[in-house]
Design a protein around this motif. Structure first.
Motif, PDB file in Angstrom:
ATOM      1  N   ARG A 158       0.834  -1.208   0.000  1.00  0.00           N
ATOM      2  CA  ARG A 158       0.000   0.000   0.000  1.00  0.00           C
ATOM      3  C   ARG A 158       0.867   1.255   0.000  1.00  0.00           C
ATOM      4  O   ARG A 158       1.747   1.396   0.848  1.00  0.00           O
ATOM      5  CB  ARG A 158      -0.919   0.014   1.215  1.00  0.00           C
ATOM      6  CG  ARG A 158      -1.937  -1.097   1.250  1.00  0.00           C
ATOM      7  CD  ARG A 158      -2.952  -0.851   2.347  1.00  0.00           C
ATOM      8  NE  ARG A 158      -2.323  -0.686   3.658  1.00  0.00           N
ATOM      9  CZ  ARG A 158      -2.931  -0.171   4.722  1.00  0.00           C
ATOM     10  NH1 ARG A 158      -4.181   0.227   4.633  1.00  0.00           N
ATOM     11  NH2 ARG A 158      -2.306  -0.067   5.874  1.00  0.00           N
ATOM     12  N   PRO A 159       0.631   2.173  -0.927  1.00  0.00           N
ATOM     13  CA  PRO A 159       1.410   3.410  -0.916  1.00  0.00           C
ATOM     14  C   PRO A 159       0.910   4.378   0.153  1.00  0.00           C
ATOM     15  O   PRO A 159      -0.275   4.409   0.486  1.00  0.00           O
ATOM     16  CB  PRO A 159       1.162   3.980  -2.316  1.00  0.00           C
ATOM     17  CG  PRO A 159      -0.204   3.492  -2.664  1.00  0.00           C
ATOM     18  CD  PRO A 159      -0.318   2.116  -2.054  1.00  0.00           C
ATOM     19  N   SER A 160       1.828   5.152   0.673  1.00  0.00           N
ATOM     20  CA  SER A 160       1.461   6.190   1.626  1.00  0.00           C
ATOM     21  C   SER A 160       0.848   7.364   0.872  1.00  0.00           C
ATOM     22  O   SER A 160       1.329   7.766  -0.192  1.00  0.00           O
ATOM     23  CB  SER A 160       2.706   6.655   2.389  1.00  0.00           C
ATOM     24  OG  SER A 160       2.422   7.792   3.181  1.00  0.00           O
ATOM     25  N   VAL A 161      -0.223   7.922   1.429  1.00  0.00           N
ATOM     26  CA  VAL A 161      -0.894   9.076   0.837  1.00  0.00           C
ATOM     27  C   VAL A 161      -0.968  10.187   1.876  1.00  0.00           C
ATOM     28  O   VAL A 161      -1.424   9.971   3.002  1.00  0.00           O
ATOM     29  CB  VAL A 161      -2.309   8.720   0.345  1.00  0.00           C
ATOM     30  CG1 VAL A 161      -3.087   9.972  -0.031  1.00  0.00           C
ATOM     31  CG2 VAL A 161      -2.241   7.757  -0.837  1.00  0.00           C
ATOM     32  N   ILE A 162      -0.526  11.365   1.479  1.00  0.00           N
ATOM     33  CA  ILE A 162      -0.617  12.558   2.316  1.00  0.00           C
ATOM     34  C   ILE A 162      -1.576  13.524   1.631  1.00  0.00           C
ATOM     35  O   ILE A 162      -1.334  13.965   0.512  1.00  0.00           O
ATOM     36  CB  ILE A 162       0.765  13.209   2.508  1.00  0.00           C
ATOM     37  CG1 ILE A 162       1.684  12.254   3.300  1.00  0.00           C
ATOM     38  CG2 ILE A 162       0.645  14.548   3.224  1.00  0.00           C
ATOM     39  CD1 ILE A 162       3.119  12.734   3.396  1.00  0.00           C
ATOM     40  N   TRP A 163      -2.669  13.842   2.296  1.00  0.00           N
ATOM     41  CA  TRP A 163      -3.702  14.717   1.734  1.00  0.00           C
ATOM     42  C   TRP A 163      -3.604  16.072   2.421  1.00  0.00           C
ATOM     43  O   TRP A 163      -3.773  16.186   3.629  1.00  0.00           O
ATOM     44  CB  TRP A 163      -5.079  14.099   1.949  1.00  0.00           C
ATOM     45  CG  TRP A 163      -6.235  14.868   1.360  1.00  0.00           C
ATOM     46  CD1 TRP A 163      -6.544  16.177   1.576  1.00  0.00           C
ATOM     47  CD2 TRP A 163      -7.246  14.365   0.482  1.00  0.00           C
ATOM     48  NE1 TRP A 163      -7.675  16.533   0.883  1.00  0.00           N
ATOM     49  CE2 TRP A 163      -8.132  15.429   0.201  1.00  0.00           C
ATOM     50  CE3 TRP A 163      -7.496  13.109  -0.087  1.00  0.00           C
ATOM     51  CZ2 TRP A 163      -9.238  15.284  -0.624  1.00  0.00           C
ATOM     52  CZ3 TRP A 163      -8.603  12.966  -0.914  1.00  0.00           C
ATOM     53  CH2 TRP A 163      -9.458  14.041  -1.171  1.00  0.00           C
TER      54      TRP A 163
ATOM     55  N   ALA B 291       9.970   8.165   1.458  1.00  0.00           N
ATOM     56  CA  ALA B 291      10.554   9.143   0.546  1.00  0.00           C
ATOM     57  C   ALA B 291      10.651   8.602  -0.879  1.00  0.00           C
ATOM     58  O   ALA B 291      11.133   7.487  -1.102  1.00  0.00           O
ATOM     59  CB  ALA B 291      11.936   9.563   1.043  1.00  0.00           C
ATOM     60  N   GLY B 292      10.150   9.377  -1.824  1.00  0.00           N
ATOM     61  CA  GLY B 292      10.187   8.990  -3.225  1.00  0.00           C
ATOM     62  C   GLY B 292       9.061   8.094  -3.668  1.00  0.00           C
ATOM     63  O   GLY B 292       8.951   7.782  -4.861  1.00  0.00           O
ATOM     64  N   LYS B 293       8.206   7.658  -2.732  1.00  0.00           N
ATOM     65  CA  LYS B 293       7.166   6.684  -3.066  1.00  0.00           C
ATOM     66  C   LYS B 293       5.751   7.148  -2.734  1.00  0.00           C
ATOM     67  O   LYS B 293       4.791   6.572  -3.232  1.00  0.00           O
ATOM     68  CB  LYS B 293       7.438   5.365  -2.333  1.00  0.00           C
ATOM     69  CG  LYS B 293       8.769   4.717  -2.684  1.00  0.00           C
ATOM     70  CD  LYS B 293       8.978   3.435  -1.880  1.00  0.00           C
ATOM     71  CE  LYS B 293      10.318   2.800  -2.197  1.00  0.00           C
ATOM     72  NZ  LYS B 293      10.535   1.555  -1.389  1.00  0.00           N
ATOM     73  N   TYR B 294       5.599   8.131  -1.887  1.00  0.00           N
ATOM     74  CA  TYR B 294       4.258   8.505  -1.442  1.00  0.00           C
ATOM     75  C   TYR B 294       3.577   9.450  -2.437  1.00  0.00           C
ATOM     76  O   TYR B 294       4.237  10.149  -3.230  1.00  0.00           O
ATOM     77  CB  TYR B 294       4.292   9.125  -0.045  1.00  0.00           C
ATOM     78  CG  TYR B 294       5.083  10.400   0.095  1.00  0.00           C
ATOM     79  CD1 TYR B 294       4.496  11.647  -0.145  1.00  0.00           C
ATOM     80  CD2 TYR B 294       6.418  10.370   0.505  1.00  0.00           C
ATOM     81  CE1 TYR B 294       5.214  12.820   0.009  1.00  0.00           C
ATOM     82  CE2 TYR B 294       7.147  11.539   0.663  1.00  0.00           C
ATOM     83  CZ  TYR B 294       6.538  12.758   0.407  1.00  0.00           C
ATOM     84  OH  TYR B 294       7.263  13.919   0.559  1.00  0.00           O
TER      85      TYR B 294
ATOM     86  N   ALA C 296       6.088  18.889   1.578  1.00  0.00           N
ATOM     87  CA  ALA C 296       5.453  17.600   1.334  1.00  0.00           C
ATOM     88  C   ALA C 296       5.752  17.066  -0.060  1.00  0.00           C
ATOM     89  O   ALA C 296       5.888  15.848  -0.257  1.00  0.00           O
ATOM     90  CB  ALA C 296       3.945  17.718   1.528  1.00  0.00           C
ATOM     91  N   CYS C 297       5.857  17.943  -1.038  1.00  0.00           N
ATOM     92  CA  CYS C 297       6.066  17.511  -2.419  1.00  0.00           C
ATOM     93  C   CYS C 297       7.529  17.222  -2.742  1.00  0.00           C
ATOM     94  O   CYS C 297       7.817  16.600  -3.774  1.00  0.00           O
ATOM     95  CB  CYS C 297       5.534  18.567  -3.394  1.00  0.00           C
ATOM     96  SG  CYS C 297       3.736  18.743  -3.388  1.00  0.00           S
ATOM     97  N   ALA C 298       8.433  17.643  -1.898  1.00  0.00           N
ATOM     98  CA  ALA C 298       9.863  17.505  -2.200  1.00  0.00           C
ATOM     99  C   ALA C 298      10.260  16.071  -2.513  1.00  0.00           C
ATOM    100  O   ALA C 298      11.036  15.820  -3.446  1.00  0.00           O
ATOM    101  CB  ALA C 298      10.690  18.050  -1.028  1.00  0.00           C
ATOM    102  N   ASN C 299       9.742  15.115  -1.754  1.00  0.00           N
ATOM    103  CA  ASN C 299      10.109  13.703  -1.964  1.00  0.00           C
ATOM    104  C   ASN C 299       8.927  12.850  -2.400  1.00  0.00           C
ATOM    105  O   ASN C 299       8.944  11.633  -2.230  1.00  0.00           O
ATOM    106  CB  ASN C 299      10.706  13.131  -0.675  1.00  0.00           C
ATOM    107  CG  ASN C 299      12.053  13.743  -0.348  1.00  0.00           C
ATOM    108  OD1 ASN C 299      12.917  13.866  -1.209  1.00  0.00           O
ATOM    109  ND2 ASN C 299      12.228  14.157   0.905  1.00  0.00           N
ATOM    110  N   ALA C 300       7.894  13.481  -2.960  1.00  0.00           N
ATOM    111  CA  ALA C 300       6.709  12.739  -3.408  1.00  0.00           C
ATOM    112  C   ALA C 300       6.956  12.081  -4.760  1.00  0.00           C
ATOM    113  O   ALA C 300       7.769  12.546  -5.565  1.00  0.00           O
ATOM    114  CB  ALA C 300       5.515  13.678  -3.502  1.00  0.00           C
ATOM    115  N   ALA C 301       6.217  10.999  -5.015  1.00  0.00           N
ATOM    116  CA  ALA C 301       6.281  10.343  -6.320  1.00  0.00           C
ATOM    117  C   ALA C 301       5.448  11.095  -7.340  1.00  0.00           C
ATOM    118  O   ALA C 301       5.815  11.186  -8.516  1.00  0.00           O
ATOM    119  CB  ALA C 301       5.794   8.898  -6.205  1.00  0.00           C
TER     120      ALA C 301
END
Length: 354
Positions: free
Chosen positions: A51-56, A113-116, A145-150
């Protein structure tokens, strides 16, 4: 997380049958206009995924986008939230508050990091004091939050294009997410609010296929925003015959005539409202008797009054007869057939399984 079970194992432990899982994948393929035969491959890939991590993140918004998502049908918000994703941060839905909530967000960003995925609803005020969360400005939190987002998925017109907060005179100097974040894949799912199935469909495709959907020139998923509402509206034949309601309570309105003269923006709006519809396929604004306000388009709030007609442009003078009327009727009939088919598919998925 390294020790987190695969999604397939999680689903089996919760009693989700293979048949129900395949139906979910088939529904997702249908929603995103993918080949029907891809469902088994999607199921295989998804069952072995984690399951991918999701930050809303919620900024200058009204919470209507979250309200819309919680009313999604298939794939449902419950399935997405508790089975398919790890929703690690959401202002409205999370149980944690204060320092605990912000710590959860920071931990999720660090460990994934890099996957959420970052989902955003609400515009970003460049006057940073206008909106803060836990003492952090919206602008600073978005960048962090977007710095290491996929990838980033914009939920609603406010995050996609600035929306109502950016309407003239734009007192907070609100901007869209894409005006700030330039180095990440971004999908816009506009609407005020957006259609729930458009939100869940994009997330489901990312989870099952590992890639974002095909986008149009405005960054919207073609599967949901590739067709003009006017062309799919069941009232289109009335437009082609020049039959318009002049007021909301005249004879034409009672007969279901076209709402173009009452300000309907369907000719310049692209969305799936006319064939996917809302509330499990029950209705959409035009069917309820009100013209489209074009809420899935950039700067829709500044396009003129809601009840002012848009310029006719290439849509003709509304007095077509003969072959044009027949063509319009065919469009309307086709839209009705597709709407019924979509409603049947969603109902079958919702009640399917062992």
């Amino acid at each position: 997380m390294p020790n987190e079970p695969t999604l397939g194992g999680l689903l089996r432990s919760q009693g989700v049958s293979r048949r129900a899982f395949l139906k979910f994948c088939s529904t997702t393929a249908s929603l995103m206009a993918l080949p029907a035969g891809i469902a088994p491959a999607m199921a295989e890939a998804l069952s072995s995924a984690r399951r991918p991590s999701v930050i809303w993140l919620s900024f200058q918004e009204c919470t209507g986008c979250t309200e819309a998502l919680t009313r999604s049908s298939a794939p449902s918000i419950e399935a997405l939230m508790f089975n398919f994703i790890s929703l690690d941060y959401h202002h409205t839905l999370q149980a944690a508050s204060g320092d605990a909530a912000e710590h959860a967000r920071e931990q999720a960003q660090h460990e994934n990091a890099g996957k959420y995925l970052v989902l955003v609803d609400g515009s970003i005020p460049l006057d940073e004091h206008c909106s803060t969360v836990a003492g952090i400005s919206n602008l600073a939190m978005l960048k962090e939050a977007c710095a290491n987002a996929a990838a980033v998925i914009n939920i609603g017109t406010c995050s996609a294009y600035g929306g109502i907060p950016m309407a003239k005179p734009n007192p907070t100097r609100a901007v869209a997410v894409g005006d700030i974040i330039k180095d990440k894949p971004i999908v816009n799912v506009p609407g005020c609010p957006p259609m729930p199935l458009a939100i869940t469909g994009v997330i489901a495709q990312y989870l099952t296929l590992g890639r974002l959907p095909e986008l149009d020139h405005l960054g919207r998923p073609v599967a949901f925003f590739g067709e003009n509402i006017h062309d799919r509206c069941y009232r289109r034949p009335f437009y082609d015959r020049g039959e318009f309601a002049e007021t909301f309570d005249d004879e034409g309105a009672r007969k279901g005539w076209c709402l173009y003269k009452l300000g309907c923006k369907a000719p310049i709006a692209y969305n799936a409202c006319a064939h996917v519809k809302w509330n499990n396929g029950v209705s959409f604004p035009i069917q309820s008797g009100h013209g489209c306000i074009g809420c899935s388009e950039p700067r829709f709030w500044d396009m003129g009054g809601i009840y002012n007609s848009v310029a006719k442009g290439n849509f003709g003078d509304g007095a077509k007869l003969g072959a044009a009327a027949v063509a319009g009727a065919a469009v309307g009939a086709g839209a009705a057939v597709l709407a019924r088919r979509k409603k049947t598919e969603l109902a079958a998925h919702e009640h399917g399984g062992d």
